[in-house]
Write an enzyme that holds these catalytic residues in place. Sequence first.
Site, mmCIF file in Angstrom:
data_model
loop_
_atom_site.group_PDB
_atom_site.id
_atom_site.type_symbol
_atom_site.label_atom_id
_atom_site.label_comp_id
_atom_site.label_asym_id
_atom_site.label_seq_id
_atom_site.Cartn_x
_atom_site.Cartn_y
_atom_site.Cartn_z
ATOM 1 N N LYS A 259 -14.597 23.111 -11.209
ATOM 2 C CA LYS A 259 -15.709 22.185 -11.013
ATOM 3 C C LYS A 259 -15.186 20.921 -10.333
ATOM 4 O O LYS A 259 -14.123 20.426 -10.680
ATOM 5 C CB LYS A 259 -16.342 21.822 -12.367
ATOM 6 C CG LYS A 259 -17.125 22.957 -13.003
ATOM 7 C CD LYS A 259 -17.748 22.521 -14.324
ATOM 8 C CE LYS A 259 -18.489 23.672 -15.005
ATOM 9 N NZ LYS A 259 -19.732 24.076 -14.322
ATOM 10 N N ARG A 333 -22.241 33.839 -19.186
ATOM 11 C CA ARG A 333 -22.924 35.139 -19.260
ATOM 12 C C ARG A 333 -21.950 36.252 -19.613
ATOM 13 O O ARG A 333 -22.338 37.247 -20.203
ATOM 14 C CB ARG A 333 -23.668 35.405 -17.936
ATOM 15 C CG ARG A 333 -22.789 35.568 -16.740
ATOM 16 C CD ARG A 333 -23.553 35.403 -15.421
ATOM 17 N NE ARG A 333 -23.907 33.997 -15.162
ATOM 18 C CZ ARG A 333 -24.603 33.584 -14.116
ATOM 19 N NH1 ARG A 333 -25.053 34.460 -13.232
ATOM 20 N NH2 ARG A 333 -24.873 32.303 -13.946
#
Length: 478
Positions: A259, A333
């Site tokens: 990030k 996920r």
Amino acid sequence: MNTIIKTRIELLSSQDYNGSYVLLSDNIESLSENNLKKEELKYILDNYKEGNKLFHFNRYTQQIWVHIIDKKAVKHIIDEEYRKAGAIIQSQFSALNIENVLLIDLNNNNRSLLYAEGIILSSYKFDKYKSKKDKSNIELSKIYVKEFTEREIELMNISNEATFWSRNLLNEPQMALDAQTITEQFKLMSEDAGFDLVVLNKKKIESLRMGGLLAVNKGSNIPPSFSIMEWKPENAINSKPYVFVGKGVVYDTGGVNIKTGDFMTNMHMDMGGAGAASSAIYAIAKAKLPIHIITLIPATDNRPGQDAYTPGDIIIMHNGKSVEVLNTDAEGRLILADALSYAQKYNPEMVIDLATLTGAAARAIGKYGIVAMRNEEADIKQLNKSSENVYERLVEFPMWDEYDELIKTDVADIQNLGGAEGGAITAGKFLQNFVDYPWIHLDIAGPAMLSAKDSYRTKGGSGVGTRLLFDFIKEVAK
Ligand code: BES
Ligand code: ZN
Ligand code: ZN
């Protein structure tokens, strides 16, 4: 962890209370010289405006407040107005060093408990690392109410306590709360509330072939954990359990798709789903609700270490499906998928997962609500009702088949990345590949971590999801 909670709500038992109090009024007509001095009443009438208005009178030995909350709206919005009003008065109590306060509802509309909830939730602070504590935020010791049963009051105290637990878990930095140490906190919660806890270690996770959890963990020096919490009272009225699954990414750097810029800020709260799912079972067990519940928490950090998984990797998940990893930052996920597939073994009545899953959910609706998705088997009516009850509102997103196209790949069964649009939905669609029972997915990325105080939702971890699930199970128990 911080000390949990100082303020308790209690039923007023003595007739001769002469401490400070608040008169709650939903219409100005309910004020009279029966409950106020002449000059106080005059002052209020002269300065009154419709909406949410607070008046304070210093009677020297006694402080009194009049809070007029006369917004006209549907029930759940007025309810919320009372919580917000509680948050407004809260700072005045600490400024005046008030210890105990009595809430008097002039209209008997059963909302003083909501007002107390607003006071308590807005008094939360996370200051354990400050050597000089901020004296301007002293918590009350007791809030007295009338007109409620002991049980109703107990349930509200439990709900507040669970929300504080959840906020603490989120606010702890990664250094203090990693995939191992978080299980110690779960242990404390289980001992306090009386639910069972089993923690699966890396070896066990390997033997279960949880390829998603293991892949995300590869870049870390700290092994993953998989916590199984269970509340199964003898008087449970459900034969099939409700299962909660919470995303427990204790820190999300993005992995090798690291990030950039500000995007890593707050990523120690990427276990917000785990905070909600664990504190909800804590509340349910503490309240001894007659419902069989299981909470599953897959936990790891997501780092770009030496052995980190990389884009292009193909992993085999717990249910045997293969996944092509296209972005290591879509890690939530992957760990949730293994937990959802593991949940199958309980033959669940319903599974609800909670996760700070996508920036797309946050961009779509902001901090104001939760993005919900579900399969056809799941009935979302009661959860929707609860979401209004506690004002953690749900917005349902579609799960149309067409979105499945966006996660197809030539080299595996599915890929972990969707297209440029509909990012919250493709994440939900990904998860749908791992469920085979009634299922609701809650993407709490928007409301879970707040950059500033928002009424009674304090800065940092909001605890969103805790009150929602607790209310939901209370309703199921009715
Ligand atoms: N934990 C983030 C999602 C997130 C973002 C939560 C902002 C709260 C605030 C998640 O793991 C993530 O990084 N998602 C990516 C997915 C993308 C790579 C498909 C995102 O949303 O950008
Ligand atoms: Zn991520
Ligand atoms: Zn994440």
